[in-house]
Design a protein around this motif. Sequence first.
Motif, PDB file in Angstrom:
ATOM      1  N   ALA A  94       0.820  -1.207   0.000  1.00 22.87           N
ATOM      2  CA  ALA A  94       0.000   0.000   0.000  1.00 22.87           C
ATOM      3  C   ALA A  94       0.861   1.267   0.000  1.00 22.87           C
ATOM      4  CB  ALA A  94      -0.923  -0.001   1.210  1.00 22.87           C
ATOM      5  N   ALA A  95       2.059   1.204   0.571  1.00 23.39           N
ATOM      6  CA  ALA A  95       2.873   2.402   0.723  1.00 23.39           C
ATOM      7  C   ALA A  95       3.822   2.670  -0.437  1.00 23.39           C
ATOM      8  CB  ALA A  95       3.684   2.307   2.016  1.00 23.39           C
ATOM      9  N   LEU A  96       4.181   1.649  -1.199  1.00 22.39           N
ATOM     10  CA  LEU A  96       5.090   1.873  -2.322  1.00 22.39           C
ATOM     11  C   LEU A  96       4.432   2.789  -3.344  1.00 22.39           C
ATOM     12  CD1 LEU A  96       6.678  -1.635  -2.987  1.00 22.39           C
ATOM     13  CD2 LEU A  96       7.819   0.404  -2.166  1.00 22.39           C
ATOM     14  N   PRO A  97       5.221   3.587  -4.042  1.00 22.60           N
ATOM     15  CA  PRO A  97       4.636   4.476  -5.053  1.00 22.60           C
ATOM     16  C   PRO A  97       3.873   3.682  -6.109  1.00 22.60           C
ATOM     17  CG  PRO A  97       6.955   4.993  -4.701  1.00 22.60           C
ATOM     18  CD  PRO A  97       6.662   3.745  -3.935  1.00 22.60           C
ATOM     19  N   ARG A  98       2.728   4.220  -6.499  1.00 24.21           N
ATOM     20  CA  ARG A  98       1.873   3.501  -7.432  1.00 24.21           C
ATOM     21  C   ARG A  98       2.473   3.376  -8.826  1.00 24.21           C
ATOM     22  NH1 ARG A  98      -4.431   4.791  -6.626  1.00 24.21           N
ATOM     23  NH2 ARG A  98      -4.591   4.047  -4.502  1.00 24.21           N
ATOM     24  N   THR A  99       3.224   4.365  -9.244  1.00 24.29           N
ATOM     25  CA  THR A  99       3.732   4.355 -10.611  1.00 24.29           C
ATOM     26  C   THR A  99       5.027   3.574 -10.764  1.00 24.29           C
ATOM     27  OG1 THR A  99       4.850   6.442 -10.183  1.00 24.29           O
ATOM     28  CG2 THR A  99       2.659   6.553 -11.180  1.00 24.29           C
ATOM     29  N   ARG A 100       5.666   3.246  -9.678  1.00 18.63           N
ATOM     30  CA  ARG A 100       6.905   2.475  -9.721  1.00 18.63           C
ATOM     31  C   ARG A 100       6.694   1.136  -9.037  1.00 18.63           C
ATOM     32  NH1 ARG A 100      11.699   6.419  -7.772  1.00 18.63           N
ATOM     33  NH2 ARG A 100      11.320   8.141  -9.197  1.00 18.63           N
ATOM     34  N   TRP A 101       7.559   0.227  -9.358  1.00 16.50           N
ATOM     35  CA  TRP A 101       7.613  -1.075  -8.696  1.00 16.50           C
ATOM     36  C   TRP A 101       6.259  -1.785  -8.667  1.00 16.50           C
ATOM     37  CZ3 TRP A 101       9.930   2.604  -4.928  1.00 16.50           C
ATOM     38  CH2 TRP A 101      11.277   2.808  -5.199  1.00 16.50           C
ATOM     39  N   THR A 102       5.577  -1.772  -9.779  1.00 20.07           N
ATOM     40  CA  THR A 102       4.280  -2.437  -9.831  1.00 20.07           C
ATOM     41  C   THR A 102       4.429  -3.925  -9.578  1.00 20.07           C
ATOM     42  OG1 THR A 102       3.527  -0.790 -11.411  1.00 20.07           O
ATOM     43  CG2 THR A 102       2.241  -2.798 -11.262  1.00 20.07           C
ATOM     44  N   SER A 103       5.450  -4.540 -10.144  1.00 14.58           N
ATOM     45  CA  SER A 103       5.634  -5.980  -9.942  1.00 14.58           C
ATOM     46  C   SER A 103       5.988  -6.292  -8.488  1.00 14.58           C
ATOM     47  CB  SER A 103       6.707  -6.523 -10.884  1.00 14.58           C
ATOM     48  OG  SER A 103       7.930  -5.866 -10.662  1.00 14.58           O
ATOM     49  N   ALA A 104       6.734  -5.409  -7.827  1.00 12.81           N
ATOM     50  CA  ALA A 104       7.053  -5.623  -6.409  1.00 12.81           C
ATOM     51  C   ALA A 104       5.801  -5.492  -5.553  1.00 12.81           C
ATOM     52  CB  ALA A 104       8.111  -4.632  -5.949  1.00 12.81           C
ATOM     53  N   ARG A 105       4.952  -4.531  -5.876  1.00 14.57           N
ATOM     54  CA  ARG A 105       3.691  -4.368  -5.141  1.00 14.57           C
ATOM     55  C   ARG A 105       2.800  -5.584  -5.354  1.00 14.57           C
ATOM     56  NH1 ARG A 105       0.470  -0.002  -6.826  1.00 14.57           N
ATOM     57  NH2 ARG A 105      -0.518  -0.046  -4.797  1.00 14.57           N
ATOM     58  N   TYR A 106       2.748  -6.052  -6.588  1.00 21.59           N
ATOM     59  CA  TYR A 106       1.937  -7.230  -6.898  1.00 21.59           C
ATOM     60  C   TYR A 106       2.433  -8.449  -6.128  1.00 21.59           C
ATOM     61  CZ  TYR A 106      -0.438 -10.731  -9.753  1.00 21.59           C
ATOM     62  OH  TYR A 106      -1.202 -11.783 -10.174  1.00 21.59           O
ATOM     63  N   GLY A 107       3.752  -8.638  -6.114  1.00 20.68           N
ATOM     64  CA  GLY A 107       4.335  -9.754  -5.366  1.00 20.68           C
ATOM     65  C   GLY A 107       4.085  -9.639  -3.874  1.00 20.68           C
ATOM     66  N   ALA A 108       4.137  -8.422  -3.344  1.00 21.28           N
ATOM     67  CA  ALA A 108       3.891  -8.227  -1.911  1.00 21.28           C
ATOM     68  C   ALA A 108       2.452  -8.592  -1.553  1.00 21.28           C
ATOM     69  CB  ALA A 108       4.188  -6.783  -1.515  1.00 21.28           C
ATOM     70  N   VAL A 109       1.513  -8.258  -2.424  1.00 13.03           N
ATOM     71  CA  VAL A 109       0.110  -8.596  -2.156  1.00 13.03           C
ATOM     72  C   VAL A 109      -0.091 -10.104  -2.216  1.00 13.03           C
ATOM     73  CG1 VAL A 109      -2.248  -8.399  -3.053  1.00 13.03           C
ATOM     74  CG2 VAL A 109      -0.812  -6.383  -2.881  1.00 13.03           C
ATOM     75  N   ILE A 110       0.533 -10.757  -3.179  1.00  9.97           N
ATOM     76  CA  ILE A 110       0.431 -12.224  -3.275  1.00  9.97           C
ATOM     77  C   ILE A 110       0.993 -12.871  -2.010  1.00  9.97           C
ATOM     78  CG2 ILE A 110       1.270 -14.254  -4.526  1.00  9.97           C
ATOM     79  CD1 ILE A 110      -0.600 -12.940  -6.322  1.00  9.97           C
ATOM     80  N   LEU A 111       2.172 -12.431  -1.579  1.00 13.25           N
ATOM     81  CA  LEU A 111       2.782 -12.988  -0.369  1.00 13.25           C
ATOM     82  C   LEU A 111       1.968 -12.660   0.877  1.00 13.25           C
ATOM     83  CD1 LEU A 111       6.561 -12.332  -1.044  1.00 13.25           C
ATOM     84  CD2 LEU A 111       5.354 -14.523  -1.096  1.00 13.25           C
ATOM     85  N   GLN A 112       1.355 -11.483   0.916  1.00 13.42           N
ATOM     86  CA  GLN A 112       0.506 -11.111   2.044  1.00 13.42           C
ATOM     87  C   GLN A 112      -0.655 -12.087   2.172  1.00 13.42           C
ATOM     88  OE1 GLN A 112      -1.709  -7.558   1.332  1.00 13.42           O
ATOM     89  NE2 GLN A 112      -2.656  -7.545   3.348  1.00 13.42           N
ATOM     90  N   TRP A 113      -1.337 -12.344   1.076  1.00 10.65           N
ATOM     91  CA  TRP A 113      -2.487 -13.247   1.127  1.00 10.65           C
ATOM     92  C   TRP A 113      -2.061 -14.684   1.400  1.00 10.65           C
ATOM     93  CZ3 TRP A 113      -7.508 -12.492   1.689  1.00 10.65           C
ATOM     94  CH2 TRP A 113      -7.983 -11.199   1.518  1.00 10.65           C
ATOM     95  N   CYS A 114      -0.889 -15.087   0.912  1.00  3.22           N
ATOM     96  CA  CYS A 114      -0.381 -16.428   1.233  1.00  3.22           C
ATOM     97  C   CYS A 114      -0.095 -16.556   2.728  1.00  3.22           C
ATOM     98  CB  CYS A 114       0.872 -16.733   0.425  1.00  3.22           C
ATOM     99  SG  CYS A 114       0.569 -17.022  -1.320  1.00  3.22           S
ATOM    100  N   ALA A 115       0.535 -15.537   3.313  1.00  3.32           N
ATOM    101  CA  ALA A 115       0.836 -15.562   4.746  1.00  3.32           C
ATOM    102  C   ALA A 115      -0.450 -15.603   5.568  1.00  3.32           C
ATOM    103  CB  ALA A 115       1.683 -14.354   5.135  1.00  3.32           C
ATOM    104  N   GLN A 116      -1.454 -14.819   5.166  1.00  3.21           N
ATOM    105  CA  GLN A 116      -2.729 -14.824   5.893  1.00  3.21           C
ATOM    106  C   GLN A 116      -3.413 -16.175   5.804  1.00  3.21           C
ATOM    107  OE1 GLN A 116      -3.912 -10.356   4.716  1.00  3.21           O
ATOM    108  NE2 GLN A 116      -5.614 -11.612   5.320  1.00  3.21           N
ATOM    109  N   THR A 117      -3.404 -16.759   4.622  1.00  4.48           N
ATOM    110  CA  THR A 117      -4.071 -18.043   4.433  1.00  4.48           C
ATOM    111  C   THR A 117      -3.385 -19.141   5.232  1.00  4.48           C
ATOM    112  OG1 THR A 117      -4.722 -17.330   2.215  1.00  4.48           O
ATOM    113  CG2 THR A 117      -4.857 -19.680   2.693  1.00  4.48           C
ATOM    114  N   VAL A 118      -2.058 -19.185   5.173  1.00  2.00           N
ATOM    115  CA  VAL A 118      -1.320 -20.204   5.938  1.00  2.00           C
ATOM    116  C   VAL A 118      -1.535 -19.998   7.432  1.00  2.00           C
ATOM    117  CG1 VAL A 118       1.002 -21.028   6.507  1.00  2.00           C
ATOM    118  CG2 VAL A 118       0.371 -20.631   4.137  1.00  2.00           C
ATOM    119  N   LEU A 119      -1.527 -18.761   7.894  1.00  2.54           N
ATOM    120  CA  LEU A 119      -1.771 -18.467   9.313  1.00  2.54           C
ATOM    121  C   LEU A 119      -3.126 -19.016   9.743  1.00  2.54           C
ATOM    122  CD1 LEU A 119      -1.150 -16.963  12.004  1.00  2.54           C
ATOM    123  CD2 LEU A 119      -2.168 -14.944  10.940  1.00  2.54           C
ATOM    124  N   CYS A 120      -4.153 -18.714   8.986  1.00  2.00           N
ATOM    125  CA  CYS A 120      -5.504 -19.170   9.359  1.00  2.00           C
ATOM    126  C   CYS A 120      -5.630 -20.687   9.277  1.00  2.00           C
ATOM    127  CB  CYS A 120      -6.540 -18.503   8.466  1.00  2.00           C
ATOM    128  SG  CYS A 120      -6.680 -16.730   8.777  1.00  2.00           S
TER     129      CYS A 120
END
Length: 127
Positions: A94-120
């Motif tokens: 959410a904090a990374l600049p929107r116009t840069r590092w789109t692939s890094a933001r996308y990867g962070a969201v994927i990893l976020q949801w993976c961590a949440q799912t594994v936790l639950c």
Amino acid sequence: MNTGSPTTDEPAPSSAPHPAAPPSTTPDTHRTISLWAGLGLVLLLPMVGGSYVLSLLGEQAGRCLMYGEGCSTVPDGVLHALFWSAVALGLTAAALPRTRWTSARYGAVILQWCAQTVLCLLIVSGV
């Protein structure tokens, strides 16, 4: 004499198809990534709370609470690490600049949801 009709199979230069523009990230992509990151952060606590409620409904949880037998063998450090990594990855996306590092933001969201799912899943399974 030229009758005005072309005799070759080549299209006229004015009607030639233009090459497609290179794909670029659109504002919709940036909003979608931010939406999923925010949704993950908002749903993290309800997902964890619901997982704990589901784990307490089982027979194994009753034995653990009453007799101390069959309790979870997952170290608390793993659950805490998954929780805080989901928070950190969501905030990063959410904090990374929107116009840069789109692939890094996308990867962070994927990893976020993976961590949440594994936790639950670890909480519910009570392994």
